[in-house]
Structures are given as C-alpha cells and as structure tokens.
Scaffold this motif. Structure first.
Motif, PDB file in Angstrom:
ATOM      1  N   TRP A 204       1.166  -1.000   0.060  1.00 50.62           N
ATOM      2  CA  TRP A 204       0.129   0.016  -0.015  1.00 50.62           C
ATOM      3  C   TRP A 204       0.813   1.153   0.483  1.00 50.62           C
ATOM      4  O   TRP A 204       1.128   2.079  -0.557  1.00 50.62           O
ATOM      5  CB  TRP A 204      -1.013   0.185   1.318  1.00 50.62           C
ATOM      6  N   GLY A 208      -0.238   2.083  -3.332  1.00 52.13           N
ATOM      7  CA  GLY A 208      -1.688   2.116  -3.141  1.00 52.13           C
ATOM      8  C   GLY A 208      -1.552   3.923  -3.725  1.00 52.13           C
ATOM      9  O   GLY A 208      -1.106   4.023  -4.643  1.00 52.13           O
ATOM     10  N   GLY A 213      -5.722   4.161   3.450  1.00 49.76           N
ATOM     11  CA  GLY A 213      -5.911   3.093   3.409  1.00 49.76           C
ATOM     12  C   GLY A 213      -6.471   2.219   4.070  1.00 49.76           C
ATOM     13  O   GLY A 213      -6.049   1.467   4.685  1.00 49.76           O
ATOM     14  N   ARG A 232      -5.024   1.016   9.865  1.00 49.53           N
ATOM     15  CA  ARG A 232      -4.415   0.283   8.541  1.00 49.53           C
ATOM     16  C   ARG A 232      -3.729  -1.463   8.927  1.00 49.53           C
ATOM     17  O   ARG A 232      -2.757  -0.683   9.672  1.00 49.53           O
ATOM     18  CB  ARG A 232      -3.673   0.496   7.604  1.00 49.53           C
ATOM     19  N   TYR A 235      -1.740  -6.093   5.666  1.00 50.00           N
ATOM     20  CA  TYR A 235      -1.506  -5.455   4.858  1.00 50.00           C
ATOM     21  C   TYR A 235      -0.251  -6.444   4.068  1.00 50.00           C
ATOM     22  O   TYR A 235      -1.434  -8.420   4.083  1.00 50.00           O
ATOM     23  CB  TYR A 235       0.285  -5.630   5.394  1.00 50.00           C
ATOM     24  N   CYS A 252      -1.603  -1.824  -5.649  1.00 49.09           N
ATOM     25  CA  CYS A 252      -2.161  -2.340  -4.260  1.00 49.09           C
ATOM     26  C   CYS A 252      -4.026  -1.259  -4.206  1.00 49.09           C
ATOM     27  O   CYS A 252      -3.936   0.021  -5.050  1.00 49.09           O
ATOM     28  CB  CYS A 252      -1.579  -1.170  -3.450  1.00 49.09           C
ATOM     29  N   GLU A 253      -4.693  -2.007  -3.229  1.00 47.07           N
ATOM     30  CA  GLU A 253      -6.152  -1.413  -3.841  1.00 47.07           C
ATOM     31  C   GLU A 253      -6.345  -2.329  -2.597  1.00 47.07           C
ATOM     32  O   GLU A 253      -6.159  -2.835  -2.033  1.00 47.07           O
ATOM     33  CB  GLU A 253      -7.369  -1.957  -4.395  1.00 47.07           C
ATOM     34  N   VAL A 271      -6.925  -6.801   1.180  1.00 42.94           N
ATOM     35  CA  VAL A 271      -6.000  -5.589   1.067  1.00 42.94           C
ATOM     36  C   VAL A 271      -5.398  -6.474  -0.651  1.00 42.94           C
ATOM     37  O   VAL A 271      -5.631  -8.157  -0.383  1.00 42.94           O
ATOM     38  CB  VAL A 271      -4.740  -5.739   0.645  1.00 42.94           C
TER      39      VAL A 271
END
Length: 277
Positions: A204, A208, A213, A232, A235, A252-253, A271
């Motif tokens: 991220w 990201g 996030g 967050r 991971y 990354c989303e 993630v």
C-alpha cells in the motif's frame, strides 16, 4: 558481472502476480451467508492468483477456502486451524492458482509464552518460479505493541529458517498494528529490522492511491462497534531486494470497502496487490 547503478536489479520483470489478503470474520453475524456470497463476488471481480484468508472457517467437510476456490476456478486450497466457535472452526486459509506445499504452522509468542499469534507458511509452485507465502495474525489489543514486537521477531526468525532469499517472498495478514507502529517499522525498514537483512516492501505504501488505506475503518459499522481509531491493520508485504525486482508492488487497492449503508462483508477491508513476478 559489474554492478550497474542504472539497473541495480538487472532487467525488471514486467509480469505480475495478484495477491489478496482478507480477514473475513468467519461465520459471525446473522448475515454470514450473504457476506460469504459477497466475499466471493468481490474476489471474483479481481481475479487474484493467490488468496490469503484470516479468520476463515470450516464446518464438517466444507471450508471457506474451498468454496472460494470453486467460485474463482482456482484448483488449490488449504484450511489450517482449530479454534472452535459455536459449531464451526476458525483458522487461516489459502487459495492458489498453482500447487502448494502442505502448510507449516508456527505459534508466535512472547518470551514468557504469552500471546495468541500465529504464522502459516506455504510454498507455491508458481509458473514462473517458487513463491514463498507467509500468512500472519498478531495479537489485537491496542496496548499490546510490546507483545506484537516480540511476535514480529519470532516471525522474522521463522521466515529466515524456512525461506530462500532467491525467490519471491510474500508476507500477508492481519497485524493489528498501523504502519507507524514499532512492530511494522521493524518489517519495513523504518526501524532496526527484526532479523538481519530482512526487510519488506509495504504494497500500500509503494503502490496504493495515496490515502491512508484504513482496513479497520469506522465507516464500516462492523468495525465501529469496537470503538477503535481508524487504522491500517492488514498488509501485503514482499521481501526486498530480489533480482529483476521480484516482489516490487506495482498496484494496490482495498477489497470490500463499501458505503456504510450497504452490506459489510467483514469487520476488516481486504487488500489486493500486484507484485512483479
């Protein structure tokens, strides 16, 4: 071969592997069957190659990783665990496009034996080389940073015991700690590392969209019940460095980050990351 400062990894790998991790909250709540369908829908839209599940479930001969594997058309899956919850078991799970080794489990404890963390390792026989996958869950209380730091040191020892620095190494899971915590900094090189030479990209942070996030968000009514701050916790990490840039995150989303008035699929958002492979 001479070192080229303009290509320190050699020619970069352009292809990627898509890895998803999600704490899916077991079969909790009256709407668990709708949540299960929604989790399958969300994952199928993203077409991951590897899925790592925390707080997944098993009941009788049926497992959540098996159901997800069937929906995604992925032939390999594992359920690992044995924590009894009502009439089902809670544990960790893997779904993979490629064959996997049998899971290897390691409890993560402090020196005094306290804690309930665990890491599970599988070796994936990927089409472009081995992928070493570790799925971790650390203890959750906000005040348990010292315990989580001890767990991270044990986790790092385990990674170095069973893996090779030649291959792509992925560490996923629910760490119950934000990226600015000491325990995560030990993994990402922002503090003294948990083991010599072991440092990870945070997907991220690298790839990201520039927002915090949060995977534990008070926008999610299932998380808001806990009265925690936004954090967050979840991971996709990949070990650095590797020849060809293996493991370098390029995208990354979040998974399942739906408006608060819609069905929430878990108390965590997931993630998904694309890593060079």
């Amino acid at each position: 071969m001479a070192f080229d400062p303009y290509a320190p990894y050699g020619p970069l790998v352009d292809s990627t592997v898509r890895v998803a991790t999600w704490n899916v909250w077991g079969r909790h709540g009256e709407a668990w069957e709708q949540r299960q369908a929604g989790i399958e829908d969300a994952l199928s839209q993203l077409a991951p190659d590897l899925v790592c599940l925390v707080e997944t479930w098993s009941k009788g001969d049926i497992t959540q990783p098996g159901r997800i594997a069937q929906r995604l058309g992925l032939p390999h899956h594992h359920f690992v665990g044995g924590w009894e919850v009502e009439d089902w078991l809670s544990g960790s799970g893997f779904v993979s496009r490629w064959p996997m080794s049998e899971p290897l489990r390691r409890p993560l404890r402090a020196e005094d034996g306290s804690g309930f963390g665990e890491v599970v390792y599988v070796l994936v026989d990927g089409e472009r080389g081995p992928i070493q996958v570790f799925l971790a869950m650390l203890d959750y209380p906000l005040g348990a940073s010292a315990l989580r730091q001890a767990q991270v040191r044990e986790l790092a020892r385990f990674v170095q015991e069973v893996s090779s620095d030649r291959y792509l190494t992925v560490l996923c899971g629910d760490f119950n700690a934000g990226p600015d915590s000491d325990e995560i900094k030990m993994l990402t090189g922002l503090a003294a590392t948990a083991a010599p030479g072991l440092v990870f990209y945070d997907a991220w942070d690298v790839a990201g969209n520039g927002t915090p996030g949060y995977t534990w968000s008070n926008r999610n009514p299932l998380a808001a019940l806990g009265l925690y701050p936004n954090r967050r916790f979840d991971y996709v990490l990949s070990a650095w460095p590797r020849l060809g840039g293996l493991g370098h995150p390029v995208h990354c989303e979040l998974l399942g980050a739906y408006p608060s008035d819609e069905l929430q699929l878990s108390d965590h958002y997931g993630v998904v990351a694309d890593l060079r492979y």
